[in-house]
Structures are given as C-alpha cells and as structure tokens.
Design a protein around this motif. Structure first.
Motif, PDB file in Angstrom:
ATOM      1  N   LEU A  11      -4.413  45.001   2.582  1.00  0.00           N
ATOM      2  CA  LEU A  11      -5.498  44.022   2.556  1.00  0.00           C
ATOM      3  C   LEU A  11      -5.044  42.711   1.917  1.00  0.00           C
ATOM      4  O   LEU A  11      -5.399  41.628   2.388  1.00  0.00           O
ATOM      5  CB  LEU A  11      -6.696  44.577   1.789  1.00  0.00           C
ATOM      6  CG  LEU A  11      -7.566  45.571   2.525  1.00  0.00           C
ATOM      7  CD1 LEU A  11      -8.500  46.285   1.555  1.00  0.00           C
ATOM      8  CD2 LEU A  11      -8.373  44.864   3.612  1.00  0.00           C
ATOM      9  N   HIS A  12      -4.270  42.812   0.844  1.00  0.00           N
ATOM     10  CA  HIS A  12      -3.770  41.621   0.174  1.00  0.00           C
ATOM     11  C   HIS A  12      -2.925  40.786   1.135  1.00  0.00           C
ATOM     12  O   HIS A  12      -3.113  39.567   1.250  1.00  0.00           O
ATOM     13  CB  HIS A  12      -2.963  42.035  -1.057  1.00  0.00           C
ATOM     14  CG  HIS A  12      -2.601  40.904  -1.960  1.00  0.00           C
ATOM     15  ND1 HIS A  12      -1.775  41.052  -3.015  1.00  0.00           N
ATOM     16  CD2 HIS A  12      -2.952  39.593  -1.956  1.00  0.00           C
ATOM     17  CE1 HIS A  12      -1.626  39.895  -3.630  1.00  0.00           C
ATOM     18  NE2 HIS A  12      -2.334  38.997  -3.011  1.00  0.00           N
ATOM     19  N   GLN A  13      -2.007  41.430   1.831  1.00  0.00           N
ATOM     20  CA  GLN A  13      -1.161  40.726   2.798  1.00  0.00           C
ATOM     21  C   GLN A  13      -1.995  40.149   3.942  1.00  0.00           C
ATOM     22  O   GLN A  13      -1.723  39.051   4.432  1.00  0.00           O
ATOM     23  CB  GLN A  13      -0.081  41.653   3.333  1.00  0.00           C
ATOM     24  CG  GLN A  13       0.954  42.007   2.290  1.00  0.00           C
ATOM     25  CD  GLN A  13       1.953  43.036   2.778  1.00  0.00           C
ATOM     26  OE1 GLN A  13       1.717  43.766   3.735  1.00  0.00           O
ATOM     27  NE2 GLN A  13       3.088  43.105   2.088  1.00  0.00           N
ATOM     28  N   MET A  14      -3.013  40.884   4.358  1.00  0.00           N
ATOM     29  CA  MET A  14      -3.883  40.418   5.432  1.00  0.00           C
ATOM     30  C   MET A  14      -4.602  39.130   5.009  1.00  0.00           C
ATOM     31  O   MET A  14      -4.674  38.166   5.780  1.00  0.00           O
ATOM     32  CB  MET A  14      -4.909  41.508   5.771  1.00  0.00           C
ATOM     33  CG  MET A  14      -5.660  41.291   7.043  1.00  0.00           C
ATOM     34  SD  MET A  14      -6.855  42.617   7.359  1.00  0.00           S
ATOM     35  CE  MET A  14      -5.867  44.092   7.216  1.00  0.00           C
ATOM     36  N   LEU A  15      -5.119  39.105   3.775  1.00  0.00           N
ATOM     37  CA  LEU A  15      -5.798  37.906   3.281  1.00  0.00           C
ATOM     38  C   LEU A  15      -4.831  36.735   3.172  1.00  0.00           C
ATOM     39  O   LEU A  15      -5.175  35.604   3.523  1.00  0.00           O
ATOM     40  CB  LEU A  15      -6.470  38.191   1.938  1.00  0.00           C
ATOM     41  CG  LEU A  15      -7.692  39.098   2.004  1.00  0.00           C
ATOM     42  CD1 LEU A  15      -8.164  39.454   0.607  1.00  0.00           C
ATOM     43  CD2 LEU A  15      -8.817  38.457   2.806  1.00  0.00           C
ATOM     44  N   ASN A  16      -3.622  36.991   2.689  1.00  0.00           N
ATOM     45  CA  ASN A  16      -2.605  35.926   2.629  1.00  0.00           C
ATOM     46  C   ASN A  16      -2.351  35.378   4.026  1.00  0.00           C
ATOM     47  O   ASN A  16      -2.235  34.160   4.208  1.00  0.00           O
ATOM     48  CB  ASN A  16      -1.302  36.441   2.029  1.00  0.00           C
ATOM     49  CG  ASN A  16      -1.373  36.689   0.536  1.00  0.00           C
ATOM     50  OD1 ASN A  16      -0.475  37.311  -0.019  1.00  0.00           O
ATOM     51  ND2 ASN A  16      -2.420  36.249  -0.142  1.00  0.00           N
ATOM     52  N   GLY A  17      -2.279  36.249   5.010  1.00  0.00           N
ATOM     53  CA  GLY A  17      -2.067  35.818   6.388  1.00  0.00           C
ATOM     54  C   GLY A  17      -3.215  34.989   6.933  1.00  0.00           C
ATOM     55  O   GLY A  17      -3.033  34.190   7.847  1.00  0.00           O
ATOM     56  N   LEU A  18      -4.400  35.164   6.353  1.00  0.00           N
ATOM     57  CA  LEU A  18      -5.569  34.386   6.764  1.00  0.00           C
ATOM     58  C   LEU A  18      -5.710  33.105   5.943  1.00  0.00           C
ATOM     59  O   LEU A  18      -6.688  32.372   6.082  1.00  0.00           O
ATOM     60  CB  LEU A  18      -6.839  35.234   6.636  1.00  0.00           C
ATOM     61  CG  LEU A  18      -6.953  36.407   7.612  1.00  0.00           C
ATOM     62  CD1 LEU A  18      -8.136  37.302   7.243  1.00  0.00           C
ATOM     63  CD2 LEU A  18      -7.089  35.900   9.040  1.00  0.00           C
ATOM     64  N   GLY A  19      -4.738  32.840   5.057  1.00  0.00           N
ATOM     65  CA  GLY A  19      -4.764  31.609   4.273  1.00  0.00           C
ATOM     66  C   GLY A  19      -5.459  31.718   2.940  1.00  0.00           C
ATOM     67  O   GLY A  19      -5.779  30.705   2.318  1.00  0.00           O
ATOM     68  N   ILE A  20      -5.709  32.929   2.479  1.00  0.00           N
ATOM     69  CA  ILE A  20      -6.333  33.135   1.173  1.00  0.00           C
ATOM     70  C   ILE A  20      -5.253  33.655   0.229  1.00  0.00           C
ATOM     71  O   ILE A  20      -4.721  34.750   0.424  1.00  0.00           O
ATOM     72  CB  ILE A  20      -7.511  34.130   1.257  1.00  0.00           C
ATOM     73  CG1 ILE A  20      -8.570  33.571   2.198  1.00  0.00           C
ATOM     74  CG2 ILE A  20      -8.090  34.400  -0.128  1.00  0.00           C
ATOM     75  CD1 ILE A  20      -9.698  34.511   2.499  1.00  0.00           C
ATOM     76  N   TYR A  21      -4.962  32.843  -0.800  1.00  0.00           N
ATOM     77  CA  TYR A  21      -3.858  33.183  -1.696  1.00  0.00           C
ATOM     78  C   TYR A  21      -4.298  33.526  -3.107  1.00  0.00           C
ATOM     79  O   TYR A  21      -3.508  34.062  -3.878  1.00  0.00           O
ATOM     80  CB  TYR A  21      -2.839  32.036  -1.721  1.00  0.00           C
ATOM     81  CG  TYR A  21      -2.323  31.737  -0.336  1.00  0.00           C
ATOM     82  CD1 TYR A  21      -1.438  32.609   0.287  1.00  0.00           C
ATOM     83  CD2 TYR A  21      -2.752  30.626   0.364  1.00  0.00           C
ATOM     84  CE1 TYR A  21      -0.981  32.362   1.573  1.00  0.00           C
ATOM     85  CE2 TYR A  21      -2.306  30.366   1.643  1.00  0.00           C
ATOM     86  CZ  TYR A  21      -1.415  31.242   2.240  1.00  0.00           C
ATOM     87  OH  TYR A  21      -0.970  31.004   3.519  1.00  0.00           O
ATOM     88  N   ASP A  22      -5.529  33.216  -3.466  1.00  0.00           N
ATOM     89  CA  ASP A  22      -6.036  33.589  -4.794  1.00  0.00           C
ATOM     90  C   ASP A  22      -6.722  34.938  -4.669  1.00  0.00           C
ATOM     91  O   ASP A  22      -7.948  35.037  -4.612  1.00  0.00           O
ATOM     92  CB  ASP A  22      -6.993  32.521  -5.322  1.00  0.00           C
ATOM     93  CG  ASP A  22      -7.300  32.702  -6.808  1.00  0.00           C
ATOM     94  OD1 ASP A  22      -6.922  33.747  -7.385  1.00  0.00           O
ATOM     95  OD2 ASP A  22      -7.913  31.791  -7.387  1.00  0.00           O
ATOM     96  N   VAL A  23      -5.889  35.974  -4.576  1.00  0.00           N
ATOM     97  CA  VAL A  23      -6.374  37.335  -4.368  1.00  0.00           C
ATOM     98  C   VAL A  23      -6.107  38.139  -5.633  1.00  0.00           C
ATOM     99  O   VAL A  23      -4.982  38.203  -6.115  1.00  0.00           O
ATOM    100  CB  VAL A  23      -5.673  38.010  -3.167  1.00  0.00           C
ATOM    101  CG1 VAL A  23      -6.200  39.419  -2.959  1.00  0.00           C
ATOM    102  CG2 VAL A  23      -5.859  37.168  -1.908  1.00  0.00           C
TER     103      VAL A  23
END
Length: 132
Positions: free
Chosen positions: A19-31
């Motif tokens: 999920l973390h990598q998926m969010l990074n791929g969507l442009g969300i980096y403050d995870v």
C-alpha cells in the motif's frame, strides 16, 4: 497529487509495504504506517494529524472502530478510506457509524486494493489536487 498526509493501518507487513508503494506511485509521499492501533497512536502523537486514514475498521487484529472514534474525537484525521474484505452490506453499516462519529468516509474498497480503486477515492479529499 498535492501532498496529502496519509496514515496506513494494516496488520500485515507485506500489505502495508504494498500500500505504501502504491500511494507513492500515485504521488503521495507523506505516508505514515502502523501495523497496530498502538503504533498508529504513537505515529499520530509524534507527527500530528493526517488528512486520510486507510484501514479496515473490522480487522480482527485491532480495535478499528475504537481507533476511528479516537481519531474523530481528537481531530486526528479529516477523512477515512475503508479497505476491507467484509461484505458490502456489512461495510455500509460500518460506513454509516463512522460518518456519525464525524469523520468523512471517502469510500470503501475490497482488500487488497489496486491503484485504480484507491486513486478516485483519494481525489475526493479536498486537499487532493495536481502535483505542484
């Protein structure tokens, strides 16, 4: 996508990393990530409130509904995405309870989620927008 602050609460390390990598791929980096509600409380205490929490409120591994009530009571999140393998009819009742607590539910999606399922839900948050 504008810099949303997202907390992932997922008891399975592999799914959490995915999920973390998926969010990074969507442009969300403050995870921010947590495998337990105890860890999630600590993360929120140290780093402050988030825009969105992604979790399964029905997970047998943690008290998801208690955690959600805590989020709403203390203003630690403005919205929630429900990620669960529960039946849709069960999830509808859970979503109604969450919204009664004061948190906005951006939607729900079956676990495991895909980027095509998460992206439209994330875009519903008022802070979401194009990458600056």
């Amino acid at each position: 996508m504008r810099s949303l602050k997202v907390l992932l609460l997922e008891p399975h390390a592999y799914r959490l990393m995915n999920l973390h990598q998926m969010l990074n791929g969507l442009g969300i980096y403050d995870v921010r990530v947590a495998e337990t509600t105890l860890q999630a409380h600590g993360v929120l205490e140290r780093r402050g409130p988030v825009d969105i929490v992604i979790c399964d409120p029905l997970s047998p591994e943690h008290d998801g509904m208690g955690f959600i009530e805590h989020l709403a009571l203390h203003g630690l999140a403005s919205a929630l995405i429900v990620l669960s393998g529960a039946r849709r009819s069960v999830l509808q009742g859970v979503v109604e309870l969450i919204e009664l607590s004061g948190l906005r539910v951006l939607g729900s999606t079956p676990a495991p989620a895909s980027p095509s399922q998460l992206h439209p839900l994330l875009l519903q948050h008022p802070e979401a927008g194009p990458v600056a």
